[in-house]
Motif scaffolding. Structure first.
Motif, short mmCIF file in Angstrom:
data_model
loop_
_atom_site.label_atom_id
_atom_site.label_comp_id
_atom_site.label_asym_id
_atom_site.label_seq_id
_atom_site.Cartn_x
_atom_site.Cartn_y
_atom_site.Cartn_z
N ALA B 17 1.20 -1.64 0.18
CA ALA B 17 -0.01 -0.04 -0.19
C ALA B 17 0.95 1.58 -0.25
O ALA B 17 0.72 2.08 -0.44
N LEU B 18 1.90 1.07 1.24
CA LEU B 18 2.72 2.63 1.42
C LEU B 18 3.02 2.47 -0.31
O LEU B 18 3.71 3.83 -0.93
N GLU B 19 3.46 1.44 -0.99
CA GLU B 19 4.44 1.67 -2.54
C GLU B 19 3.95 2.71 -3.36
O GLU B 19 3.85 2.89 -4.13
N GLU B 20 3.05 2.10 -3.50
CA GLU B 20 1.83 2.34 -4.28
C GLU B 20 0.62 3.59 -4.03
O GLU B 20 0.47 4.36 -4.96
N GLU B 24 3.45 10.27 0.91
CA GLU B 24 2.70 11.24 1.88
C GLU B 24 2.26 10.65 2.66
O GLU B 24 1.22 11.51 4.24
N HIS B 25 1.87 9.53 2.62
CA HIS B 25 0.93 8.93 3.66
C HIS B 25 2.41 7.31 4.73
O HIS B 25 3.24 6.84 3.96
N SER B 26 1.68 7.50 6.01
CA SER B 26 2.61 6.64 6.54
C SER B 26 1.48 5.38 6.99
O SER B 26 0.21 6.01 7.07
N ILE B 27 2.17 4.45 7.58
CA ILE B 27 1.08 3.20 7.87
C ILE B 27 1.75 3.33 9.45
O ILE B 27 2.96 2.33 9.76
N VAL B 28 0.61 2.69 10.30
CA VAL B 28 1.57 2.28 11.81
C VAL B 28 1.12 0.81 12.38
O VAL B 28 0.10 0.64 12.02
N LEU B 29 1.84 -0.28 12.29
CA LEU B 29 1.96 -1.43 12.16
C LEU B 29 1.52 -1.44 13.74
O LEU B 29 2.09 -1.15 14.44
N VAL B 30 0.05 -1.48 14.34
CA VAL B 30 0.17 -2.18 15.83
C VAL B 30 -0.15 -3.28 15.96
O VAL B 30 -0.18 -4.77 15.89
N GLY B 31 0.96 -4.15 17.07
CA GLY B 31 1.06 -5.43 17.50
C GLY B 31 2.39 -6.14 18.26
O GLY B 31 2.79 -4.59 19.19
N ASP B 53 12.18 0.76 0.49
CA ASP B 53 12.28 2.36 0.33
C ASP B 53 10.79 2.84 1.80
O ASP B 53 10.85 3.43 1.98
N ALA B 54 9.36 1.60 0.49
CA ALA B 54 8.40 1.80 1.37
C ALA B 54 8.25 1.84 2.91
O ALA B 54 7.99 2.63 3.49
N SER B 55 9.39 0.57 3.17
CA SER B 55 9.51 0.33 4.45
C SER B 55 9.84 1.69 5.40
O SER B 55 9.40 1.46 6.74
N ASN B 56 10.31 2.74 5.28
CA ASN B 56 10.76 4.09 5.59
C ASN B 56 9.70 3.76 6.28
O ASN B 56 9.98 5.22 7.39
#
Lengths: 350, 350
Positions: B17-20, B24-31, B53-56
């Protein structure tokens, strides 16, 4: 006179059935005799000229009135006592025919069957059992539209009716019953389904109950717990599902044809397996006799298959087995009378 | 941590998703951060090495507890306050995230969203809106499983929620609403559906109501009265239908492949249109915020698409529009409170 393609489809279907079923069978065409005979002549002078011999086993019985698809069932029954629906059902009730088949107004057929043939004890209304094709073998889904707002006790009766159908019409040994719900656990579902699960699990129901099944299990014919033969649900859910299934085949023919470049006739041959007309007719379960409901859009082929279903129901003594099964389930009769009183209470509150 | 393929599917889906979606978007992985980071390392050293890169733009938020699929929703909520479900929803409630996406226990997600995000006035429970592919365009079906034993007033609320969804998420102008029943006439159906038809026909409902539709109309996306965008039904019926639809695609691939000699990959490409993962996620409608429910069996691709759905819900201000629509339908609020009292009566009688 019933169905979207009457009198063509019933007359042509009857001719084709006689050809297939052999010389010991005859069919009474009930309706406006003049119209029916004219249709027959057209067929015998046209596409079905090769079935002239079979036509000798057709009989005609006059019924001048016609119940329309839009007529209200009970009013139609009272107001049109000389309709083909009423007259044909009466022929069967009087023992002059072994079964009755119609593609006409389903509600009127239910009402006529209930009043003229009557129901086995322990039932308030008949149920419609429909065959759903699966990746395995067809499964029986009931109720498919005769009963809405069902009580848990009615769902238990459907389980019994469906078991008898699967055993005697489909030849399944100790048929397995699944209760359609929204999760496999017993506590998943709406109030009626949860209570029905409880009653069916109790063992008194006298059916081989597998537990809840889910929508995704139906096209497979099995759940995680194994294969099943009968799917029990309220007639609202069953009818929505049946019509949804019917609607899907043409959609998929369209999609696959467009995207995968597969020929339409080829696909339609495959999707014949999803076609209502393959199975042709759904017995109205619970009536004392054989009343077969055909789709309003029945083709001659669907009518022919409905007649075959009627014959199987007669030969397997389906109705007698239903009566025996319900009588054996003694608690069900008291359940059902309990249920009557709860309906009255609802009526009183309304 | 939720879903059958966690943590692999959520982590891989988030990366894709980040790649696409762009920088300007980031994702928080909760767990369980340790587990999540280990999964990420595996992916970045393997199949998804090109997404380093997206993983940053991934962040991590510790949540040591996990709500299992078999946990009872309300008990899980109280008993596991540090679960990824509760902690993630809280991040959104506190404004630290714009939306929440999960493939975990649906009941727990509903409960967490209802308690932590709260509902717009006039609703007792949120509804799940699912897209059904049709021969035309997808239609929104709700409720798809959040609510069983619905009142007529709740079905009216679903009509409003679905209209807002169709307008803002799908871009349909003045979306057309159909009420799922067993006949197109207003008097066909069970008691709840008949009363809902009456309420929706009255005009106070504030939706573009077409009338009853039938199961066969859904795969076509239109009834005899024309195209529709929204299908309203009880969550029991909606859930059965959704799962039935999901189950049919694999069955048909099997049948067509066997009989028509069409290659399996070719068919699977076509039936991607019938695949849940294409649409990825169903918004929980009625909550003040964006909570997206993904299928328990979500693949990385389904998770990626669920994240896209979340983004669209945020950007279209879906929740605010829902609040405005419900507030505009003043009678609905009193309907709903009437309905509350009838639920209380039921509770008292139990």
């Amino acid at each position: 006179m019933g169905g979207d393609f009457a009198p063509h489809a019933p007359v042509a279907g009857a001719l084709q059935a006689l050809e297939e079923l052999g010389p010991e069978h005859s069919i009474v065409l009930v309706g406006r005799t003049e119209v029916v005979r004219q249709q027959l002549d057209e067929l015998l002078n046209g596409d079905l000229a090769h079935l002239r011999d079979a036509s000798n086993r057709l009989e005609f019985h006059e019924a001048p009135e016609v119940i329309e698809m839009t007529d209200r069932p009970s009013a139609a029954l009272r107001g049109k006592p000389n309709s083909s629906m009423v007259v044909g059902t009466k022929l069967h009730a009087d023992g002059l025919a072994d079964a009755f088949v119609s593609a006409g107004n389903t509600g009127a057929q239910m009402a006529a069957s209930t009043v003229l043939l009557r129901l086995h004890p322990g039932l308030k209304r008949p149920a419609i059992a429909t065959l759903f094709p699966t990746a395995r073998e067809p499964v029986v889904v009931l109720d498919s539209g005769a009963n809405v707002d069902c009580s848990p006790q009615e769902l238990v009766q459907f389980a019994r009716l469906g078991s008898v159908y699967a055993e005697y019409m489909l030849g399944r040994t100790d048929p397995v019953v699944g209760l359609l719900s929204i999760g496999e656990e017993a506590e998943k579902g709406d109030m009626v389904t949860k209570e029905a699960n409880h009653l069916l699990s109790g063992g008194d129901a006298g059916v081989n109950f597998q537990g809840n099944i889910e929508g995704r299990d139906i096209p497979l014919g099995h759940s995680d717990r194994g294969d099943f033969d009968v799917v029990v649900c309220d007639g609202f859910v069953g009818n929505v599902l049946l019509k949804f299934y019917e609607g899907i085949a043409p959609m998929i023919v369209e999609m696959v044809g467009k995207h995968a470049g597969v020929g339409r006739p080829e696909l339609e041959r495959v999707f014949g397996q999803l076609d209502y007309s393959e199975h042709g007719g759904a017995p109205l379960l619970g009536v004392r006799g054989v009343s077969i409901i055909s789709h309003g859009r029945s083709s001659p082929r669907a009518i022919k298959n409905a007649i075959r279903v009627a014959l199987r129901a007669v030969e397997s003594r389906l109705s007698a087995h239903v009566g025996q099964r319900l009588a054996a389930a003694v608690p069900s009769v008291s359940d059902s009378s309990m249920d009557d009183s709860s309906s009255m209470a609802t009526g009183g509150a309304a």
